[in-house]
Design an enzyme around this catalytic site. Sequence first.
Site, short mmCIF file in Angstrom:
data_model
loop_
_atom_site.label_atom_id
_atom_site.label_comp_id
_atom_site.label_asym_id
_atom_site.label_seq_id
_atom_site.Cartn_x
_atom_site.Cartn_y
_atom_site.Cartn_z
N THR A 1 0.70 -1.14 -0.01
CA THR A 1 0.07 -0.06 0.09
C THR A 1 0.92 1.15 0.20
O THR A 1 2.16 1.17 0.07
CB THR A 1 -1.01 -0.14 1.28
OG1 THR A 1 -0.11 0.28 2.48
CG2 THR A 1 -1.70 -1.45 1.44
N CYS A 2 0.25 2.45 0.22
CA CYS A 2 0.91 3.57 0.08
C CYS A 2 1.80 3.91 1.30
O CYS A 2 2.94 4.60 1.29
CB CYS A 2 -0.11 4.94 0.12
SG CYS A 2 -1.09 5.11 1.15
N ASN A 3 1.52 2.89 2.36
CA ASN A 3 2.39 3.23 3.63
C ASN A 3 3.07 2.05 4.21
O ASN A 3 3.91 2.05 5.05
CB ASN A 3 1.37 3.56 4.75
CG ASN A 3 1.11 4.89 4.82
OD1 ASN A 3 1.85 6.01 4.72
ND2 ASN A 3 -0.29 5.26 5.18
#
Length: 435
Positions: free
Chosen positions: A49-51
């Site tokens: 994911t983005c994180n």
Amino acid sequence: MFILTMGLNHHTAPIDIREKLVFKETEEEMALVTLLQEKSILENVIISTCNRTEIVAVVDQIHTGRYYLKRFMANWFQMDMEKIEPYLFFHEEAEAVNHLYKVTAGLDSLVLGETQILGQVKHAFEIAKQTGTTGTLLNKLFREVVTFAKKVHHHTKINENAVSVSYAAVEVAKKLYGSLDNKKIVLIGAGEMSELALQNLAGSGIADITIINRTKSNAEILAHQFQAKVGAYENMSDHLLEADIVLVSTSAEEPIIKQVAMQELMEQKASSMLVIDIGLPRNVEHDCSYIPNFHLYDIDDLAGVVSANSLERQRIVQELENTIETEVRSFFEWEKQLGVVPVIRALREKALDMQEVTMTSLENKLPGLTEREYIQIGKHMKSIINQMLKQPISELKEMSVEENADTSIEHFKRIFGLTETDVAIIEKEQAETRS
């Protein structure tokens, strides 16, 4: 078999590292299959994911599993293992399971309690399951984790005002401008993050929202849903010139907003502009942050501006952590009981063999039995066997999670006359089924 998690996230790696180590959605299946071919790896799920980029794996040995997970990561992204290693974390067994519970429930997120990660974890598991890289352990674990996270969001207030990173982005805009009334907002991208941002913008008094997307039809669908306007992608500069706030979230692998072009644009612009880049890889060149009146925030910047969580939410988190500990213990008790499954099956098969021998003897000694009578006797005999085995099997499962379980199980096998060969045959059948 051991559960091992390796990964990097917003706690361990800055965005300029994370954006280089993201698995593309189009390559997820290939990555899963490639990893499964590595030595020591028995099952795997990749969460990207983005994180965070995390791999949850079942390995035959912890030490070799760690090495081959690192090697896979380095090879896949064509980076030296030594450059990646400082940013990686490893969790083993109970710690790995505990971490997955917290991640899925949103307790490890940039925005505490955000719900988007639940869908992302569920999607990652579904892809791995469809690809064939999960088995008994991860299938059970991910089902339990997803079910738990759903209950958390349904029965607690942990996710109040915390929808996603998009929520944090909108909070940044509110902190900078106070009221968002009469502000002109441009959203670049029409994916899930943009939709979540629009949900958070609803009710903020904003009447002028323009959505720009390379595929115009996707922008039109989103615009219709939120009563927004659609801008032409090729006219992006014109829209940016008029914008007060810009939220950027596309799947582009290279920045779409570049420093040179923005320098020229800002020289023509009369007012400042807030640009929030929630893409990964980043959609805005970092050097844009040096342009006067160009206020740039990326995902990592959002962590420092989201307001601290209330004492009530912290209390809920503590309660959830205690509950998670119970869930983790329950999972490993279930795993221990897996070890006695071959013994249980061997016991049942021995009992069924005895039934078959007895039924054959009855047929020879009572040739006058009708087919219906023969079937009824067989059913009643099987019922008696099941009733007699119910308590011993229940006790065996209890033994499997106690101290000295191995000794107790050996006594159990001796009492019921089960040989090592009986159990080994079942174990071999199970191994062939899994492969």
